[in-house]
Design a protein around this motif. Structure first.
Motif, PDB file in Angstrom:
ATOM      1  N   LYS A  97       0.789  -1.089   0.106  1.00 37.51           N
ATOM      2  CA  LYS A  97       0.064   0.422  -0.311  1.00 37.51           C
ATOM      3  C   LYS A  97       0.738   1.679  -0.264  1.00 37.51           C
ATOM      4  O   LYS A  97       0.242   2.377  -0.327  1.00 37.51           O
ATOM      5  CB  LYS A  97      -0.719   0.197   1.379  1.00 37.51           C
ATOM      6  CG  LYS A  97      -2.174  -1.263   1.366  1.00 37.51           C
ATOM      7  CD  LYS A  97      -3.477  -1.438  -0.068  1.00 37.51           C
ATOM      8  CE  LYS A  97      -3.375  -2.752   0.393  1.00 37.51           C
ATOM      9  NZ  LYS A  97      -4.190  -3.232  -0.242  1.00 37.51           N
ATOM     10  N   ARG A  98       2.140   1.149   0.328  1.00 30.97           N
ATOM     11  CA  ARG A  98       2.404   2.187  -0.086  1.00 30.97           C
ATOM     12  C   ARG A  98       4.513   2.067  -1.126  1.00 30.97           C
ATOM     13  O   ARG A  98       4.104   1.014  -1.712  1.00 30.97           O
ATOM     14  CB  ARG A  98       3.583   2.476   1.565  1.00 30.97           C
ATOM     15  CG  ARG A  98       2.303   2.959   2.312  1.00 30.97           C
ATOM     16  CD  ARG A  98       2.162   4.756   1.526  1.00 30.97           C
ATOM     17  NE  ARG A  98       1.094   4.986   2.747  1.00 30.97           N
ATOM     18  CZ  ARG A  98      -0.554   5.500   2.822  1.00 30.97           C
ATOM     19  NH1 ARG A  98      -1.293   4.356   1.358  1.00 30.97           N
ATOM     20  NH2 ARG A  98      -0.935   5.613   3.293  1.00 30.97           N
ATOM     21  N   VAL A  99       5.014   3.096  -0.675  1.00 33.94           N
ATOM     22  CA  VAL A  99       6.905   2.730  -1.863  1.00 33.94           C
ATOM     23  C   VAL A  99       7.377   1.001  -1.053  1.00 33.94           C
ATOM     24  O   VAL A  99       7.242   0.488  -2.256  1.00 33.94           O
ATOM     25  CB  VAL A  99       7.056   3.708  -1.791  1.00 33.94           C
ATOM     26  CG1 VAL A  99       8.514   3.444  -2.782  1.00 33.94           C
ATOM     27  CG2 VAL A  99       6.247   4.996  -1.623  1.00 33.94           C
ATOM     28  N   PHE A 102       7.151  -4.164   2.542  1.00 34.04           N
ATOM     29  CA  PHE A 102       7.105  -4.549   3.209  1.00 34.04           C
ATOM     30  C   PHE A 102       5.731  -3.305   3.750  1.00 34.04           C
ATOM     31  O   PHE A 102       5.188  -3.731   5.460  1.00 34.04           O
ATOM     32  CB  PHE A 102       7.621  -3.985   4.501  1.00 34.04           C
ATOM     33  CG  PHE A 102       8.990  -4.611   4.059  1.00 34.04           C
ATOM     34  CD1 PHE A 102       9.680  -6.476   4.568  1.00 34.04           C
ATOM     35  CD2 PHE A 102      10.385  -4.290   3.217  1.00 34.04           C
ATOM     36  CE1 PHE A 102      10.245  -6.764   4.322  1.00 34.04           C
ATOM     37  CE2 PHE A 102      11.173  -5.905   3.265  1.00 34.04           C
ATOM     38  CZ  PHE A 102      11.836  -6.597   3.822  1.00 34.04           C
ATOM     39  N   ALA A 103       5.655  -2.355   3.674  1.00 41.75           N
ATOM     40  CA  ALA A 103       4.197  -1.493   4.325  1.00 41.75           C
ATOM     41  C   ALA A 103       3.147  -1.862   3.416  1.00 41.75           C
ATOM     42  O   ALA A 103       2.988  -1.420   2.039  1.00 41.75           O
ATOM     43  CB  ALA A 103       5.183   0.279   3.493  1.00 41.75           C
ATOM     44  N   GLY A 104       2.467  -2.539   4.777  1.00 42.36           N
ATOM     45  CA  GLY A 104       0.828  -2.481   4.153  1.00 42.36           C
ATOM     46  C   GLY A 104       1.046  -3.933   3.212  1.00 42.36           C
ATOM     47  O   GLY A 104       0.073  -3.814   2.807  1.00 42.36           O
ATOM     48  N   SER A 105       1.902  -4.509   3.624  1.00 41.33           N
ATOM     49  CA  SER A 105       1.681  -6.080   3.366  1.00 41.33           C
ATOM     50  C   SER A 105       1.960  -7.068   3.694  1.00 41.33           C
ATOM     51  O   SER A 105       2.858  -6.819   4.943  1.00 41.33           O
ATOM     52  CB  SER A 105       3.292  -6.005   1.758  1.00 41.33           C
ATOM     53  OG  SER A 105       4.422  -6.138   2.139  1.00 41.33           O
ATOM     54  N   ASP A 106       1.718  -8.571   3.356  1.00 41.96           N
ATOM     55  CA  ASP A 106       2.380  -9.205   4.426  1.00 41.96           C
ATOM     56  C   ASP A 106       3.793 -10.063   3.857  1.00 41.96           C
ATOM     57  O   ASP A 106       4.399 -11.331   3.646  1.00 41.96           O
ATOM     58  CB  ASP A 106       1.496 -10.684   4.588  1.00 41.96           C
ATOM     59  CG  ASP A 106       0.730 -11.110   2.422  1.00 41.96           C
ATOM     60  OD1 ASP A 106       1.436 -10.477   1.648  1.00 41.96           O
ATOM     61  OD2 ASP A 106      -0.224 -11.801   2.701  1.00 41.96           O
ATOM     62  N   THR A 126      14.037   2.854  -9.099  1.00 43.87           N
ATOM     63  CA  THR A 126      15.238   3.069  -8.619  1.00 43.87           C
ATOM     64  C   THR A 126      15.367   3.541  -7.489  1.00 43.87           C
ATOM     65  O   THR A 126      15.122   3.324  -6.106  1.00 43.87           O
ATOM     66  CB  THR A 126      16.537   2.566  -8.921  1.00 43.87           C
ATOM     67  OG1 THR A 126      16.674   2.192 -10.386  1.00 43.87           O
ATOM     68  CG2 THR A 126      18.052   2.455  -7.908  1.00 43.87           C
ATOM     69  N   SER A 127      14.453   4.911  -6.798  1.00 47.06           N
ATOM     70  CA  SER A 127      14.412   5.683  -6.428  1.00 47.06           C
ATOM     71  C   SER A 127      13.000   5.161  -5.615  1.00 47.06           C
ATOM     72  O   SER A 127      12.677   6.312  -4.469  1.00 47.06           O
ATOM     73  CB  SER A 127      14.674   7.463  -6.545  1.00 47.06           C
ATOM     74  OG  SER A 127      13.327   6.908  -7.487  1.00 47.06           O
ATOM     75  N   GLY A 128      12.804   4.537  -5.500  1.00 47.69           N
ATOM     76  CA  GLY A 128      10.852   4.060  -5.400  1.00 47.69           C
ATOM     77  C   GLY A 128      10.977   3.276  -4.603  1.00 47.69           C
ATOM     78  O   GLY A 128      11.857   3.145  -3.284  1.00 47.69           O
ATOM     79  N   VAL A 129      10.549   2.126  -5.085  1.00 49.15           N
ATOM     80  CA  VAL A 129      10.375   0.641  -4.389  1.00 49.15           C
ATOM     81  C   VAL A 129      11.394   0.375  -3.662  1.00 49.15           C
ATOM     82  O   VAL A 129      12.017  -0.886  -3.044  1.00 49.15           O
ATOM     83  CB  VAL A 129       9.683  -0.052  -5.059  1.00 49.15           C
ATOM     84  CG1 VAL A 129      10.394  -0.933  -6.483  1.00 49.15           C
ATOM     85  CG2 VAL A 129       9.255  -1.160  -4.554  1.00 49.15           C
ATOM     86  N   ARG A 135      16.299   0.050   1.970  1.00 44.96           N
ATOM     87  CA  ARG A 135      16.276   0.308   3.348  1.00 44.96           C
ATOM     88  C   ARG A 135      15.279  -0.495   4.775  1.00 44.96           C
ATOM     89  O   ARG A 135      16.611  -0.588   5.890  1.00 44.96           O
ATOM     90  CB  ARG A 135      16.181   2.040   3.362  1.00 44.96           C
ATOM     91  CG  ARG A 135      16.533   2.400   2.845  1.00 44.96           C
ATOM     92  CD  ARG A 135      17.854   2.531   3.387  1.00 44.96           C
ATOM     93  NE  ARG A 135      18.712   4.009   3.169  1.00 44.96           N
ATOM     94  CZ  ARG A 135      19.505   3.931   2.978  1.00 44.96           C
ATOM     95  NH1 ARG A 135      20.859   3.505   2.858  1.00 44.96           N
ATOM     96  NH2 ARG A 135      20.303   5.459   2.424  1.00 44.96           N
ATOM     97  N   GLN A 136      13.890  -0.649   4.107  1.00 49.69           N
ATOM     98  CA  GLN A 136      13.537  -1.447   5.719  1.00 49.69           C
ATOM     99  C   GLN A 136      14.195  -3.043   5.796  1.00 49.69           C
ATOM    100  O   GLN A 136      14.134  -3.274   6.331  1.00 49.69           O
ATOM    101  CB  GLN A 136      11.885  -1.354   5.215  1.00 49.69           C
ATOM    102  CG  GLN A 136      11.303  -1.730   6.089  1.00 49.69           C
ATOM    103  CD  GLN A 136       9.710  -1.188   6.275  1.00 49.69           C
ATOM    104  OE1 GLN A 136       9.957  -1.361   5.211  1.00 49.69           O
ATOM    105  NE2 GLN A 136       9.434  -1.913   6.429  1.00 49.69           N
TER     106      GLN A 136
END
Length: 184
Positions: A97-99, A102-106, A126-129, A135-136
């Motif tokens: 649900k986000r960039v 991991f964000a908003g996903s399983d 490259t600069s997004g997902v 980083r995460q």
């Protein structure tokens, strides 16, 4: 957890269309990585952006809230994974649900369930997902590899700086061909 997985992120038609003029061979090159992963028994995990009808989860996001109604929702032809790299039956498709993947996903559950500790990242942009996921994932202690030519960005200079200067601090950076050769 030494098992590797190839993450193919945001290879949806509407996103691919934004970079295909800059690198017309991109999806075919990434398709080679996907085929090699499958042949080597490396799981391929697809990550896509997707929203409910009405996009309630997108409204609070400056990036996603600006998308037109229906974008990346069920039935949007632009939300379909590009045919060159389409998943096979049984391959995991994770909706975020986000960039970051991991964000908003399983995604974490899928990776833990597969005993995966090493992520090979490819995707748009490259600069997004790719940046957000790297980083995460680094903070979550995954081992990381980035396929530099398995990523692309609408700004080639940003892509270069990330793959040559930023990503090497937290990941191995290689090419699709070199990664395929390492699978043998």
């Amino acid at each position: 957890m030494n098992i590797s997985a190839l993450l193919v992120m945001d290879l949806q038609r509407a996103i691919v269309d934004r970079v295909s003029d800059l690198d017309p061979g991109y999806t075919r090159r990434l398709a080679r990585a996907v085929a090699a992963a499958r042949e080597a028994g490396v799981p391929v995990v697809y990550v896509v952006v997707g929203f409910r009808v009405g996009r309630p989860e997108a409204r609070s996001s400056a990036m996603f809230g600006a998308l037109p109604e229906g974008a990346f929702a069920d039935g949007d032809p632009g939300a379909v994974i590009h045919a060159d790299v389409a998943p096979r039956p049984g391959e995991a498709v994770v909706t975020k649900k986000r960039v970051s993947a991991f964000a908003g996903s399983d995604l974490s559950l899928v990776l833990r369930g597969g005993g995966i500790g090493h992520l090979v990242l490819a995707g748009l942009a490259t600069s997004g997902v790719v940046l957000s996921t790297l980083r995460q994932a680094a903070d979550l202690d995954y081992r990381l590899t980035v396929l530099a030519d398995g990523c692309a960005d609408t700004d080639p200079e940003v892509h270069r700086v990330l793959t040559e200067k930023v990503f090497p601090r937290q990941a191995g950076v290689t090419t699709v061909d070199a990664w395929i050769a390492s699978l043998s």
